[in-house]
Design an enzyme around this catalytic site. Structure first.
Site, PDB file in Angstrom:
ATOM      1  N   LYS A  56       0.846  -1.197   0.000  1.00 16.31           N
ATOM      2  CA  LYS A  56       0.000   0.000   0.000  1.00 16.31           C
ATOM      3  C   LYS A  56       0.881   1.245   0.000  1.00 16.31           C
ATOM      4  CE  LYS A  56      -3.987   1.881   2.581  1.00 16.31           C
ATOM      5  NZ  LYS A  56      -4.894   1.660   3.729  1.00 16.31           N
ATOM      6  N   SER A 131      -9.857   1.719   2.661  1.00 13.45           N
ATOM      7  CA  SER A 131      -8.977   2.491   1.809  1.00 13.45           C
ATOM      8  C   SER A 131      -7.932   1.652   1.065  1.00 13.45           C
ATOM      9  CB  SER A 131      -8.238   3.558   2.643  1.00 13.45           C
ATOM     10  OG  SER A 131      -7.415   2.946   3.617  1.00 13.45           O
ATOM     11  N   SER A 155     -10.022  -0.722   6.818  1.00 18.65           N
ATOM     12  CA  SER A 155      -9.435  -0.587   5.478  1.00 18.65           C
ATOM     13  C   SER A 155      -8.701  -1.802   4.936  1.00 18.65           C
ATOM     14  CB  SER A 155      -8.485   0.608   5.440  1.00 18.65           C
ATOM     15  OG  SER A 155      -9.248   1.771   5.310  1.00 18.65           O
TER      16      SER A 155
HETATM   17  N1  GLN Z   1     -13.376   4.069   6.125  1.00 14.34           N
HETATM   18  C1  GLN Z   1     -12.713   4.398   7.329  1.00 14.34           C
HETATM   19  C2  GLN Z   1     -12.232   5.843   7.281  1.00 14.34           C
HETATM   20  O1  GLN Z   1     -12.459   6.451   6.300  1.00 14.34           O
HETATM   21  C3  GLN Z   1     -11.581   3.474   7.601  1.00 14.34           C
HETATM   22  C4  GLN Z   1     -10.335   3.805   6.873  1.00 14.34           C
HETATM   23  C5  GLN Z   1      -9.155   2.973   7.282  1.00 14.34           C
HETATM   24  O2  GLN Z   1      -9.296   1.932   7.930  1.00 14.34           O
HETATM   25  N2  GLN Z   1      -7.993   3.477   6.942  1.00 14.34           N
HETATM   26  O3  GLN Z   1     -11.662   6.358   8.176  1.00 14.34           O
END
Ligand code: GLN
Length: 452
Positions: A56, A131, A155
């Site tokens: 990532k 994400s 995410s």
């Molecule tokens: N969707 C969640 C957020 O926007 C989780 C994102 C994540 O785990 N990085 O914060």
């Protein structure tokens, strides 16, 4: 695609061929947008000799551009390896390509990336989740053997579920955050996205363990789990009944069927409701944005990446941050700054910390009597592009993943059913802190039961 387990048995020559094969595939499947750059731009020599693992774009790899899919980090080159990357290398694996993500890991669709969107390999009209959408799409699309993602509020688990692969978030403190660009430091964890449960355990074993470079890394005993996986243990599993019932019809039907299968394989199933879930989203979005506003203050146009044209210092800060950050990141910086400001600190931030302690206590109480918790990952299958129109709907769709991060627990998403339009449905398993062994024993049992 060859599994990570089998790839680890290949000779040096075979690994080289595998990397070339992967590179060609990635070029062919460019339209998926799983990687933020064509691998051709990163010379093969930079990859090292090990089994290729996709990374990532928020995990530091020495000599690579690392940008968190943001304009503000364009031009930044990492001077060091994250601990997770050093550990991969020690285990005969090598970082291989940067995967797309929501900007600074803020989002659930990967649509907020500076580089543009990633398609869901199962159905191109749908998002891959986020994400870590690029990591999940790379694994699901056959463009990676395995990948690393990060999970602050789902995410890893949610994109893995949307793309039909396995996503595993370890206990908070289990995997070093050294070299992971911080979003919300008290919630972030690095973890694997893989083709199957065993590979997730193998990749976890490689990256986990105490690290003195991360002050939040837990100095607790760590034992590898992949060599001890036991899918035949009969486990006490608590189903969060109202969460399953509140999911959409397709998810609900698939999850209820899965519960019946778990029962008939000898697992002991009990049911329980969690009534206070309405506080989870509010608590998460106060804590995550508060920490994000502090963490992202370092991107000032001076120390890292891109600097905007300006006449004086004040303008330099303002222009660099205005041009560098996208809309969602700005929204969260504003929200986080607001909840931390004097006068509001007690009303929001302190209250959220209290709610967090309550959420953690609830999970601990359930896990005193149960080995695992079973619940959905998301209220629906992967959204269509453009389906989530306002930020609040996106935040609400995180309802089943974020409380696990607030409680610091390990959790995994395992595909359990095909859905309409070739999409996939997953179940989420959650275990006690530090009990990744039971978590993955249960996950392997579930995977075997589904395979039949
Ligand atoms: N969707 C969640 C957020 O926007 C989780 C994102 C994540 O785990 N990085 O914060």
């Amino acid at each position: 695609m060859i599994s990570l387990k089998d790839a680890l048995k290949l000779s040096g020559e075979e690994i080289k061929n595998l990397r070339i094969e992967l590179e060609e595939k990635i070029k062919k499947e460019k339209q998926l947008g799983a990687y933020v750059e064509q691998l051709a731009d990163l010379p093969l020599a930079k990859f090292g000799e090990g089994i290729p693992v996709a990374i990532k774009d928020n995990i530091q790899v020495k000599g690579w551009s690392v940008t968190c899919a943001s304009n503000i980090l364009q031009g930044y080159v990492s001077p060091y390896n994250a601990t997770a990357i050093n550990k991969l290398i020690e285990h005969n694996m090598s970082p291989f390509g940067r995967t797309n993500m929501d900007e600074f890991a803020m989002g659930s669709t990967t649509e907020s990336s500076f580089y543009g969107k990633t398609l869901n390999p199962l159905n191109h009209a749908h998002v891959p989740g986020g994400s870590s959408g690029g990591s999940a799409a790379a694994v699901a699309g056959g463009l990676a053997i395995a990948a690393l993602g990060s999970d602050t509020g789902g995410s890893i688990r949610q994109p893995a579920a949307f793309c039909g692969c396995v996503g595993f978030k370890p206990t908070y403190g289990r995997v070093s955050r050294y070299g992971l660009a911080a979003y919300s430091s008290s919630l972030d964890q690095i973890g694997p996205i893989t083709q199957n449960v065993e590979d997730a355990a193998i990749l976890y074993d490689a990256i986990a363990g105490y690290d003195k470079m991360d002050s939040t890394s837990a100095n607790v005993e760590f034992e590898t789990i992949s060599d001890k996986l036991d899918p035949n243990k009969k486990l006490n599993i608590c189903v969060i009944k109202n969460y399953v019932e509140n999911a959409d019809e397709e998810n609900k039907t698939a999850l209820l069927k899965t519960i019946e299968k778990l029962k008939s394989h000898g697992h002991n199933i009990t049911y329980r409701n969690l009534e206070d879930s309405k506080y989870d989203v509010a608590t998460y979005y106060i804590i995550a944005t508060a920490e994000a506003s502090a963490n992202l203050s370092r991107y000032d146009g001076i120390r890292y990446g891109r600097r905007a044209d300006s006449k004086n210092l004040k303008e330099l800060y303002i222009n660099s941050r205005s041009e560098g950050f996208g809309e969602e990141v700005k929204r969260r910086i504003l929200l986080g700054t607001f909840v931390l400001s004097s006068g509001y600190y007690d009303a929001y931030y302190i209250k959220a910390q209290k709610a967090r302690a309550h959420i953690k206590a609830q999970y601990e109480e359930i896990l005193k009597e149960n080995d695992l918790i079973f619940m959905p990952i998301a209220p629906s299958t992967a959204f269509k592009f453009g389906q989530i129109k306002d930020p609040l709907s996106a935040y609400l769709s995180d309802i089943y993943t974020i409380s696990v991060n607030l409680a610091g627990l390990p959790a995994v998403s395992v595909p359990v059913s095909k859905a309409q339009n070739n999409l996939s449905i997953s179940a989420q398993l959650i275990a006690k802190a530090w009990d990744e062994q039971t978590l993955m024993d249960g996950a392997l049992s579930l995977e075997n039961i589904i395979k039949g």
